[in-house]
Design an enzyme around this catalytic site. Sequence first.
Site, PDB file in Angstrom:
ATOM      1  N   HIS A 208       0.835  -1.209   0.000  1.00  0.00           N
ATOM      2  CA  HIS A 208       0.000   0.000   0.000  1.00  0.00           C
ATOM      3  C   HIS A 208       0.872   1.262   0.000  1.00  0.00           C
ATOM      4  O   HIS A 208       0.659   2.179  -0.797  1.00  0.00           O
ATOM      5  CB  HIS A 208      -0.916  -0.028   1.223  1.00  0.00           C
ATOM      6  CG  HIS A 208      -1.772   1.182   1.385  1.00  0.00           C
ATOM      7  ND1 HIS A 208      -3.110   1.203   1.068  1.00  0.00           N
ATOM      8  CD2 HIS A 208      -1.487   2.436   1.838  1.00  0.00           C
ATOM      9  CE1 HIS A 208      -3.605   2.396   1.314  1.00  0.00           C
ATOM     10  NE2 HIS A 208      -2.636   3.162   1.796  1.00  0.00           N
ATOM     11  N   GLU A 209       1.848   1.313   0.893  1.00  0.00           N
ATOM     12  CA  GLU A 209       2.710   2.494   0.976  1.00  0.00           C
ATOM     13  C   GLU A 209       3.570   2.636  -0.278  1.00  0.00           C
ATOM     14  O   GLU A 209       3.797   3.752  -0.761  1.00  0.00           O
ATOM     15  CB  GLU A 209       3.586   2.416   2.225  1.00  0.00           C
ATOM     16  CG  GLU A 209       2.817   2.380   3.530  1.00  0.00           C
ATOM     17  CD  GLU A 209       1.844   3.542   3.664  1.00  0.00           C
ATOM     18  OE1 GLU A 209       2.171   4.650   3.184  1.00  0.00           O
ATOM     19  OE2 GLU A 209       0.754   3.337   4.214  1.00  0.00           O
TER      20      GLU A 209
ATOM     21  N   HIS B  74       1.712   4.399  -2.910  1.00  0.00           N
ATOM     22  CA  HIS B  74       1.738   5.858  -2.800  1.00  0.00           C
ATOM     23  C   HIS B  74       2.986   6.421  -3.472  1.00  0.00           C
ATOM     24  O   HIS B  74       2.933   7.468  -4.126  1.00  0.00           O
ATOM     25  CB  HIS B  74       1.708   6.277  -1.331  1.00  0.00           C
ATOM     26  CG  HIS B  74       0.367   6.125  -0.694  1.00  0.00           C
ATOM     27  ND1 HIS B  74      -0.806   6.480  -1.308  1.00  0.00           N
ATOM     28  CD2 HIS B  74       0.008   5.641   0.528  1.00  0.00           C
ATOM     29  CE1 HIS B  74      -1.827   6.239  -0.506  1.00  0.00           C
ATOM     30  NE2 HIS B  74      -1.357   5.723   0.619  1.00  0.00           N
TER      31      HIS B  74
ATOM     32  N   HIS C 188      -5.724   6.784  -2.302  1.00  0.00           N
ATOM     33  CA  HIS C 188      -6.637   5.856  -1.638  1.00  0.00           C
ATOM     34  C   HIS C 188      -7.873   5.602  -2.498  1.00  0.00           C
ATOM     35  O   HIS C 188      -8.361   6.490  -3.192  1.00  0.00           O
ATOM     36  CB  HIS C 188      -7.069   6.409  -0.284  1.00  0.00           C
ATOM     37  CG  HIS C 188      -6.008   6.304   0.757  1.00  0.00           C
ATOM     38  ND1 HIS C 188      -5.993   7.104   1.884  1.00  0.00           N
ATOM     39  CD2 HIS C 188      -4.914   5.513   0.857  1.00  0.00           C
ATOM     40  CE1 HIS C 188      -4.951   6.796   2.634  1.00  0.00           C
ATOM     41  NE2 HIS C 188      -4.277   5.837   2.020  1.00  0.00           N
TER      42      HIS C 188
END
Length: 952
Positions: free
Chosen positions: A312-313, A316, A322
């Site tokens: 997830h990070e 980014h 999101h």
Amino acid sequence: MTDTLDLKLSSRRQWNPVRCPVRLEVDGSAQTPTSLVQTALNNPSFDLVIAAPNGQNVYIPFTEDRKLFTANIADDPSTSSLISHCHFEGVTEDGRHALSLCDPGEITGLLMTQTNRFGLSTSNNGSFVLIPYVENNCDLGSLVHSSSRKKRQIGKQNTVIDRNPSYIREHLDGRKRFVELALVADYSVYTKYDSDEKKVNDYMQQTMNILNSLYFPLNIRITLVHSEIWKKGDQISVIPDSKETLNNFMEYKKIMLKDHFFDTGYLMTTLKFDEGVVGKAYKGTMCSYDYSGGIYVDHNNDTVETVATFAHELGHTFGMDHDPNDKDVCYCPMPRCIMNPQSGHMEVWSECSVKNLASGFNRGIDLCLFNEPGKKPSDAKCGNGIVEPGEECDCGPLKCDNHCCNGSTCKLIGEAECASGDCCDLKTCKPKPRATVCRAAIGICDLDEYCNGETNDCPADFFVQNAALCPGKENEFCYEGGCGSRNDQCAKLWGPTGKNGDENCYRKNTEGTFHGNCGTNAHTKEIKKCETENAKCGLLQCETQAERPVFGDPGSVTFSHSTVYSSLKRDDKKFCYVFKSAYGGLNAPDPGLVPDGAICGEEQMCIGQKCHKKEKISKVTAQCLDNCNFRGVCNNVGNCHCERGFGGIACEIPGYGGSVNSNEAYRFRGITLSSTFLVFFCLFGIFIGGLCVYYRVKRKRNLVSEWWSVVKKKFDLHGDLVPVRKAPPPPYAQRIRQSFTAMWGEDHSHVAVAQPAHPRNCYNSCCRQPPRFDPPSIPMVTLKNPNLASPTPLLNPAEKEEQNQERATHQHVELYPVAESFRSDSAASFNTRTGSFRPNVQPPPVPRPSDDVLSKLNEDLAKEKNAKFDRLNKTLPLPPPLPKEKPKTASSTSLRRNESIRPEQAPPPPPPAHAKPTLPTKQPKVSEDAAATEEKVDVRSMAAIFDQKLKK
């Protein structure tokens, strides 16, 4: 700067998955955890069969994955002994399966199916179990069907699998990209795994194995090129404030980059951050020297869930935002996708995430992701124009005219630091200075990119946030770096006279003709008719005075015009000009169509020839904090592009402008509004001070006093007029008395000394005495010159002669009593002690009121005070008779004027006599000023003046 919506722990109910017992077989023999680990150590590849209780059998070929780390880690003496060759991958139609067999008690695997994800682990009794992460059942689904394929067919699957969602194939270009990752485990991770360095290394490699399975559908390969374990304590301050910890790690990452090259770096910790944050990363900063990286928390014993947080990070860093909760806005084939704001079991990428990734690739965010790590320098081919591992530069197969690069060796010449790149100065062979523009903006919705002074590459392309108002425009929005202005597009096609056409012209777009449509099918060349709600987003209708377009080659454009009327009278004819070119296609829209971002209704904008609600676009757009404090604009990844003098994620701190994505825009902060006022007031103060000094020295003028007088007069400024009472003179102080002629300007003052009423040393309460009322003292007038007569009292000639004789016999100064009033025929006399006039005639006597009057007054007084009043009517008794006088004796005391009667007894003895103090022999000191004044006193003239004043 950072993702404004950090990944947080899920608040959903606790997930209780079923546990599916399975039997594992290799070459037909059942495996135990110990035997499976032994098989993996002895065989770099093996075929694993998973047998479920319901009769489903799955066949997956596994091969050791030696690309998880590069050769420099394996060859490093400090880490080579800790490298475990126990991580395997298996590729099928459903994706990449990961399996780590380093320890019988730590077996971990991730198996992919089209509709579900399973985690492989061991149970307490030594058997194997599958844990479903999406659908809470034990159905292996598509894995069963893929097991019927032959081994050689499955082993050839090394590209993006066909079973991936269709939107991945639609948005990605199919090119493979490689991420060189640096991973750091802090001291808390080291202690969690029993301070065993080998266990930590196995866990880090296990993390990389599962991470590659998650990024495999995106055709992205992640390789660990540098790892650190802080065994003696944290090298930075790791605190609950995730933002501060991230900033600290980014500074440490720059230190690591001096000795190790990597694309992005991450810190792994077990510390719990504030507000439930389990990860934080900079957005859209892949390949950035300063900000490419992030941090995440090892918050769960389930390795797959922790790795999902890591993925997830890292998303980014690629520029992903999101996922919104609205399924209609963002499609996710499973209940939760990887970019969901809440942590959990998320192993699929949503359509929004893929679009964000494709947008980042189009902007050049992947400029450092095409060199394959682990490639040996001997495999590089010098002269092919591609800088490969082992090469410092490569100027191509032809003659090299780059004086920074040696074309035969592909090495830099001399002290050269770079030989290519938009931020490399080929004249000096060094990176261009910081804040140099390396990619200029091409429109008002685009942003400049700048060099950072450290590297030779220009950052990726960034632009103003989608659905934001075009700078300086009203009701026109930005989209993908372009402004949806109809007027600007018409001027671009038809010249300065071109502008947006009449509203009635857009009704023709519903006809589906050359004069009005919603574009043409690129394959069939069929003209598409616009729906009524999309009519304003179809063909651009312009108004112009030009005869032909100014855009494009005349042979590749077609234009025409039609006529509309805005009323039934048909007296207001409007011309609608349209444009069609051959420049449009699959990847680029026709310039004759309405541009994306044009307004098509209230809070609506055009995108792809369809009218969408602006709110729907904003949901999938990264948002900036605090509207950038009105000091900048928000870019497409949610970071503020600040004005000069400001920086930070919301332009809330002093800085050098620009953003963390586009780099700093200025070499110095410049003059801000506050500093401008400060400098102005300082210079103004210096000028005023110099002017005052000049006038004071050269012209003997006080400008400050003059200016203050003008201001007080202009604004009627004055202080509070409060009378101030003078303090009484202190004891033994000289008291100046003015003469009674001071009111006429003739002051004959003299000085006297006031004596204290009590002894000087009586300050304690024991020395205090009741007040004593002495009779008023007689004013005294001091005369020094005996030849001058005293003004008071007035004497007759005989007395004056006697007084003159007495003065002649005495040479010292004497004090003369002054009468209280003048003895003259005037109606009043002046009292020198009280300073007032008194009449010379005695006032008439006041007769005593009668008894009736007094009784009446007393009665009225009693009524007024509500008191009882008794009138006495009876006769008062007579006083007792006086005693008879005794005959006088010799010892009796005779009466004096009948004023009192002496007692018969003898008086008390007199007090003992005390010696009187001797008089001072020295004459009293008289003020010279008073003496000088007395010499000028003329009694006759004073009396004349006094009589003259009384007559007036």
